[in-house]
Scaffold this motif. Structure first.
Motif, PDB file in Angstrom:
ATOM      1  N   GLY A 250       8.417  30.799  27.471  1.00 61.27           N
ATOM      2  CA  GLY A 250       8.718  29.464  27.603  1.00 61.27           C
ATOM      3  C   GLY A 250       7.878  28.581  26.895  1.00 61.27           C
ATOM      4  N   SER A 251       6.994  29.125  26.068  1.00 62.54           N
ATOM      5  CA  SER A 251       5.763  28.683  25.258  1.00 62.54           C
ATOM      6  C   SER A 251       6.468  27.803  24.131  1.00 62.54           C
ATOM      7  CB  SER A 251       4.543  29.451  24.909  1.00 62.54           C
ATOM      8  OG  SER A 251       4.964  30.492  24.417  1.00 62.54           O
TER       9      SER A 251
ATOM     10  N   PHE B 293      -1.796  34.487  42.005  1.00 59.44           N
ATOM     11  CA  PHE B 293      -0.828  35.259  41.381  1.00 59.44           C
ATOM     12  C   PHE B 293      -1.158  35.596  39.728  1.00 59.44           C
ATOM     13  CE2 PHE B 293       1.627  33.539  44.957  1.00 59.44           C
ATOM     14  CZ  PHE B 293       1.893  34.779  45.445  1.00 59.44           C
ATOM     15  N   ALA B 294      -2.348  35.264  39.554  1.00 61.38           N
ATOM     16  CA  ALA B 294      -2.987  35.485  38.149  1.00 61.38           C
ATOM     17  C   ALA B 294      -2.271  34.990  37.112  1.00 61.38           C
ATOM     18  CB  ALA B 294      -3.181  36.997  37.965  1.00 61.38           C
ATOM     19  N   LEU B 295      -1.537  33.663  37.241  1.00 57.71           N
ATOM     20  CA  LEU B 295      -0.716  33.125  36.353  1.00 57.71           C
ATOM     21  C   LEU B 295      -1.577  32.248  35.487  1.00 57.71           C
ATOM     22  CD1 LEU B 295       2.062  31.564  38.684  1.00 57.71           C
ATOM     23  CD2 LEU B 295       2.612  33.546  36.934  1.00 57.71           C
ATOM     24  N   PRO B 296      -1.159  32.014  34.064  1.00 56.35           N
ATOM     25  CA  PRO B 296      -2.018  31.108  33.349  1.00 56.35           C
ATOM     26  C   PRO B 296      -1.875  29.913  33.956  1.00 56.35           C
ATOM     27  CG  PRO B 296      -0.148  32.142  32.088  1.00 56.35           C
ATOM     28  CD  PRO B 296       0.109  32.528  33.353  1.00 56.35           C
ATOM     29  N   VAL B 297      -2.918  28.996  33.726  1.00 56.72           N
ATOM     30  CA  VAL B 297      -3.090  27.940  34.548  1.00 56.72           C
ATOM     31  C   VAL B 297      -1.931  26.902  33.964  1.00 56.72           C
ATOM     32  CG1 VAL B 297      -4.617  25.558  34.493  1.00 56.72           C
ATOM     33  CG2 VAL B 297      -5.583  27.902  34.627  1.00 56.72           C
TER      34      VAL B 297
ATOM     35  N   ALA C  95       8.787  30.411  33.756  1.00 61.72           N
ATOM     36  CA  ALA C  95       8.368  29.902  32.432  1.00 61.72           C
ATOM     37  C   ALA C  95       6.586  29.776  32.323  1.00 61.72           C
ATOM     38  CB  ALA C  95       9.058  28.725  31.857  1.00 61.72           C
ATOM     39  N   PRO C  96       5.875  30.782  32.434  1.00 64.55           N
ATOM     40  CA  PRO C  96       4.612  30.568  32.606  1.00 64.55           C
ATOM     41  C   PRO C  96       3.684  29.894  31.207  1.00 64.55           C
ATOM     42  CG  PRO C  96       4.875  32.988  32.509  1.00 64.55           C
ATOM     43  CD  PRO C  96       6.547  32.422  32.473  1.00 64.55           C
ATOM     44  N   GLY C  97       4.473  29.985  30.131  1.00 61.06           N
ATOM     45  CA  GLY C  97       4.005  29.299  29.018  1.00 61.06           C
ATOM     46  C   GLY C  97       4.560  28.034  28.977  1.00 61.06           C
ATOM     47  N   ALA C  98       5.220  27.429  29.573  1.00 62.85           N
ATOM     48  CA  ALA C  98       5.871  26.038  29.271  1.00 62.85           C
ATOM     49  C   ALA C  98       5.261  25.071  29.989  1.00 62.85           C
ATOM     50  CB  ALA C  98       7.355  25.903  29.895  1.00 62.85           C
ATOM     51  N   ALA C  99       5.024  23.843  29.159  1.00 62.34           N
ATOM     52  CA  ALA C  99       4.590  22.625  30.003  1.00 62.34           C
ATOM     53  C   ALA C  99       5.445  22.149  30.681  1.00 62.34           C
ATOM     54  CB  ALA C  99       4.021  21.803  28.702  1.00 62.34           C
ATOM     55  N   LEU C 100       4.858  21.361  31.639  1.00 64.10           N
ATOM     56  CA  LEU C 100       5.645  20.747  33.087  1.00 64.10           C
ATOM     57  C   LEU C 100       5.501  19.364  32.785  1.00 64.10           C
ATOM     58  CD1 LEU C 100       4.908  23.389  35.735  1.00 64.10           C
ATOM     59  CD2 LEU C 100       6.841  23.303  34.097  1.00 64.10           C
ATOM     60  N   ALA C 101       6.394  18.382  32.942  1.00 62.94           N
ATOM     61  CA  ALA C 101       6.142  17.155  33.375  1.00 62.94           C
ATOM     62  C   ALA C 101       6.976  16.691  34.630  1.00 62.94           C
ATOM     63  CB  ALA C 101       6.715  16.040  32.117  1.00 62.94           C
ATOM     64  N   VAL C 102       6.101  16.316  35.529  1.00 62.94           N
ATOM     65  CA  VAL C 102       6.453  15.803  36.854  1.00 62.94           C
ATOM     66  C   VAL C 102       6.567  14.409  36.932  1.00 62.94           C
ATOM     67  CG1 VAL C 102       6.235  16.067  39.453  1.00 62.94           C
ATOM     68  CG2 VAL C 102       5.169  17.555  37.923  1.00 62.94           C
TER      69      VAL C 102
ATOM     70  N   PRO D 131      14.668  24.724  40.110  1.00 64.94           N
ATOM     71  CA  PRO D 131      13.586  25.031  39.174  1.00 64.94           C
ATOM     72  C   PRO D 131      13.545  26.173  38.158  1.00 64.94           C
ATOM     73  CG  PRO D 131      12.696  24.887  41.332  1.00 64.94           C
ATOM     74  CD  PRO D 131      14.378  24.613  41.604  1.00 64.94           C
ATOM     75  N   MET D 132      13.647  27.297  39.238  1.00 67.36           N
ATOM     76  CA  MET D 132      13.573  28.724  38.490  1.00 67.36           C
ATOM     77  C   MET D 132      14.708  28.788  37.157  1.00 67.36           C
ATOM     78  SD  MET D 132      12.825  31.592  41.486  1.00 67.36           S
ATOM     79  CE  MET D 132      14.196  31.265  42.600  1.00 67.36           C
ATOM     80  N   TRP D 133      15.850  28.386  37.332  1.00 64.80           N
ATOM     81  CA  TRP D 133      16.835  28.191  36.329  1.00 64.80           C
ATOM     82  C   TRP D 133      16.456  27.313  35.189  1.00 64.80           C
ATOM     83  CZ3 TRP D 133      20.779  30.702  34.246  1.00 64.80           C
ATOM     84  CH2 TRP D 133      21.403  31.506  34.649  1.00 64.80           C
ATOM     85  N   ALA D 134      15.705  26.189  35.379  1.00 63.56           N
ATOM     86  CA  ALA D 134      15.187  25.146  34.589  1.00 63.56           C
ATOM     87  C   ALA D 134      14.297  26.116  33.518  1.00 63.56           C
ATOM     88  CB  ALA D 134      14.761  24.177  35.041  1.00 63.56           C
ATOM     89  N   GLY D 135      13.170  26.812  34.475  1.00 66.95           N
ATOM     90  CA  GLY D 135      12.460  27.665  33.888  1.00 66.95           C
ATOM     91  C   GLY D 135      13.045  28.519  32.699  1.00 66.95           C
TER      92      GLY D 135
END
Length: 774
Positions: free
Chosen positions: A275-276, A301-305, A338-345, A542-546
């Motif tokens: 997702g990056s 869970f050792a995910l990227p920040v 999508a651990p590499g994607a930016a998120l906007a809330v 949200p998982m499908w969005a990722g």
């Protein structure tokens, strides 16, 4: 005061209601409404027409009083898109690979220029409202906001305003009348009632005594693993004297790596398709959230920040409200996929909303056009049909035209859906078939839910997929059925039931908080804490969005409304080709409302089913003669080629290799680009993996930790995060942690074994460690 005049005698609505005591008020309300409509001057009737479906029908007949004439109202008028035929053709062409407009997304300015209302139309409506005494606060080609009193609204829209006896609830008793010249221009009017409610769809399990027999043992085991109070007679047979756990002692449920394995995303993440690059995933909320809870989830869970940005819809914050769990799980699980994607809330404020906090947030996400995927995990009740057709649909149409993929939870109450309670104060389980009409909009993807019993290895890691069934347990069920508002879109014709209606859901994903249940980082009174378990179709959306963001990265293009492609792939009836996992077991009958049974192919319980993410991502792209890399949405030309090229994929590929990496000459100095540790993807070798040794019993003597040892290299016991030490006691119901770091000196798959010796019956505990240096 607004009045109706017949002959020479004025009739005041408030007087009529005041003269109808007790149980005659409802009859009086109906009679006055009929009188109101009957005596409306013929000139008004000739020049106006009703705005169909623009008044609430649920329990409105029980509103038997006259609304206070001086009560202030904040109204929002949404405009219908201009050139609706051209818009429908555009939306079809954007998803037709044979069209020259395929994936040629519009910008917001282009959408407004082609489909927004003209300045002359907006000015005419402003003039009309001002002439009725309403004060216009703001206007745009999309709509306008205005303020009025109840009396002014009654006069302008020729509809009586009725209320509860205490005046707390109010509504227009009939569809508002608008001038004929504005027919097709005004799409809906919001604010004439306050019976409209929303509900966050996050689901947590009930107590184990309330679960069905099929899940009670599983829930009991979770309680034991979490160190909860339990019946000691069952403890010896159900649990060993010590448990090795990766979750921090919370129980056995799904973390991100389990999801990656179960839904086959690991191979995508291994090659950096995470997702990056490109744009972001937008998450729609009506509450703020505790940032440290998201950070804790990532660390645990050792995910990227997570790269998360807050966007206040109107610049004001609602604070952290009762919907915060929803916001946290939406953020955390979109990030997990999508651990590499930016998120906007995008956060709307109920106290200051122009339309509705969620609609305000959605509108902001669409007009900003910064994110290619949008997730919404809420449902509505007590809402007029025009809210969905006239307020939401134009927003969703604009999103689709801009290439934004909108994923909406199909609901957690099976075929029953949501209904307004008799007090008209909250959403409850319905008593007859209904669907989430927001998810039934043809411009969005409706996401249903599945449940399954995972298979874990000795380290409590999921080992692969198992058969899924329709989510339907004591906590809820996958929403689905036929829309009462929207007609069947062309891509559903001949592929869904012959009901002439838009059917939902379209696809599904794991949703049960029991089978398997999902962890989340929680807000524990202002302090971050890991918690278990949560679920609902609100976690599937949200998982499908990722996943959409992951696929978009691979295609270097936004996806827009994915349904035409999903239905084409689903109709192949071949999971190996489509990547869609058909769900053929279970139903969504719920709370005595008969639902729909899962069948081969499409059904109104899980749609086309869940996904093998790697296979679906491979199947989704369509070859075209004129590739169009999405010119408008995000001009940033850095999808992933640069990061992949840097870390020396094949050091011997060219005669003059770059001397920087030196993987073979100095293995001790090698720093991998991407680390997979215990199937968990991390961005750096310094992130620890936690192993938990737990004493689940409340009445047993201490466990004494004897020794810790590693068999194999490239792994280090991290003393700074390890609390299990040789000779240390473990009190009943307590746990200790072993922190591990993966420090590979070479590329490739690397394995080792952690051995923990203690006084428990199943000692030593052997924990398999797997990592990949890249």
């Amino acid at each position: 005061m607004f009045q109706i005049r017949k002959a020479d005698r004025p009739i005041h609505l408030s007087d009529a209601f005041a003269r109808s005591p007790g149980n005659l008020r409802t009859l009086a309300a109906a009679a006055i409404l009929a009188l109101f409509l009957f005596v409306t001057p013929q000139t008004v009737a000739a020049q106006s027409q009703p705005l169909a479906g623009n008044h609430p029908t649920a329990h409105v007949t029980n509103l038997s009083a006259r609304a206070d004439a001086a009560r202030p109202l904040n109204l929002h008028i949404s405009f219908a898109p201009r050139n609706p035929v051209a818009l429908a053709k555009l939306l079809t062409d954007l998803q037709n690979p044979a069209s020259p407009r395929y994936h040629h997304w519009l910008s917001p300015a282009q959408f407004t220029a082609q489909f927004g209302r003209s300045a002359e139309e907006v000015a005419a409506i402003r003039q009309w409202l001002s002439g009725q005494g309403l004060r216009v606060i703001e206007s745009s080609p999309r709509g306008l906001t205005t303020s009025a009193t109840v009396a002014q609204a009654e006069s302008a829209f020729v509809t009586p305003m009725i209320a509860s006896t205490d005046g707390s609830l109010y509504a227009n008793a009939s569809d508002p009348q608008i001038p004929v010249r504005f027919a097709g221009v005004i799409g809906s009017i919001e604010g004439l009632d306050n019976t409209h409610h929303s509900l966050a769809l996050a689901i947590r399990p009930h107590s184990s005594s309330a679960t069905r027999a099929a899940t009670s043992l599983k829930q009991h085991n979770r309680m034991l693993r979490a160190g909860a109070q339990s019946n000691t007679a069952h403890t010896a047979t159900l649990m060993p004297a010590a448990v090795v756990d990766y979750s921090g002692g919370l129980g056995l449920a799904f973390g991100p790596s389990d999801l990656w394995t179960f839904y086959d995303e690991t191979s995508l993440l291994n090659v950096g398709t995470d997702g990056s690059g490109g744009d972001c995933v937008a998450i729609i909320e009506d509450t703020d959230y505790l940032s440290s809870a998201v950070t804790l989830f990532d660390t645990n869970f050792a995910l990227p920040v997570a790269n998360v940005t807050r966007v206040q819809a109107d610049g004001s914050s609602p604070g952290r409200t009762g919907d915060e769990i929803e916001a946290l799980l939406d953020i955390e699980w979109a990030h997990a996929v999508a651990p590499g994607a930016a998120l906007a809330v995008y956060i709307g404020n109920p106290a200051t909303a122009a339309i509705d906090p969620l609609v305000d947030a959605l509108q902001k996400a669409v007009t900003d056009n910064k994110c290619g995927a949008i997730s919404i995990s809420y449902g509505f009740c007590g809402t007029p049909n025009s809210f969905f057709t006239g307020t939401l649909d134009p927003i969703f149409a604009q999103a689709a035209a801009q290439g934004q993929s909108v994923f909406i939870s199909s609901g957690d109450d099976g075929a029953a859906g949501l209904a307004l309670n008799t007090a008209r104060t909250a959403c409850v389980v319905g008593k007859s078939r209904s669907v989430s009409e927001m998810s039934a909009d043809p411009n969005v993807i409706a996401v249903g839910g599945t449940e399954f019993t995972p298979t874990y290895d000795g380290s409590h890691e999921d080992v692969g997929s198992t058969a899924e069934s329709v989510w339907n347990d004591s906590t809820g069920a996958s929403g689905g059925g036929a829309s009462a508002i929207f007609a069947k879109p062309s891509w559903q014709t001949s592929r869904t039931p012959a009901d002439a209606k838009r059917d939902v859901p379209d696809i599904a994903l794991g949703s049960s908080p029991i089978s398997p249940g999902f962890y989340w980082g929680d807000d524990n009174g202002g302090s971050a804490a890991m918690n278990c378990c949560v679920g609902g179709t609100s976690i599937a959306a949200p998982m499908w969005a990722g996943l959409a963001k992951v696929i978009a990265q691979g295609m270097s293009s936004r996806l827009g409304n994915m349904n035409p492609r999903i239905y084409t792939l689903g109709a192949l009836h071949d999971e190996a080709v489509s990547g869609l996992r058909d769900v053929t077991a279970g139903n969504n009958t719920y709370d005595s409302v008969t639902g729909f049974t899962a069948v081969t192919g499409y059904d109104q319980a899980t749609g086309w089913g869940s996904a093998d993410m790697a296979a679906f991502a491979a199947a989704y792209p369509v070859a075209t003669s004129t590739p169009t890399p999405s010119p408008t949405p995000t001009p940033s030309p850095t999808p992933t080629p640069t990061p992949i090229a840097t870390p020396t994929p094949t050091p011997t590929a060219t005669p003059t290799p770059t001397p920087t990496p030196t993987p073979t000459a100095e293995p001790a100095a090698f720093t991998p680009k991407t680390i997979l540790f215990g199937r968990r993807k991390v961005g750096t070798a310094s992130v620890p993996k936690m192993v938990v040794i737990a004493n689940p019993l409340r009445n047993k003597s201490l466990l004494i930790i004897g020794s810790l040892s590693l068999i194999g290299s490239n792994y280090i016991i991290d003393s700074g995060t390890t609390t299990c030490t040789g000779g240390a006691g473990l009190s009943p119901g307590k746990h200790c942690r072993i922190g591990l770091r993966f420090a590979p000196g070479v590329t490739g798959r690397l394995s080792a074994t952690l051995s923990v010796s203690d006084t428990s019956s199943n000692s030593p505990h052997l924990v398999a460690l797997h990592g990949m240096g890249m």
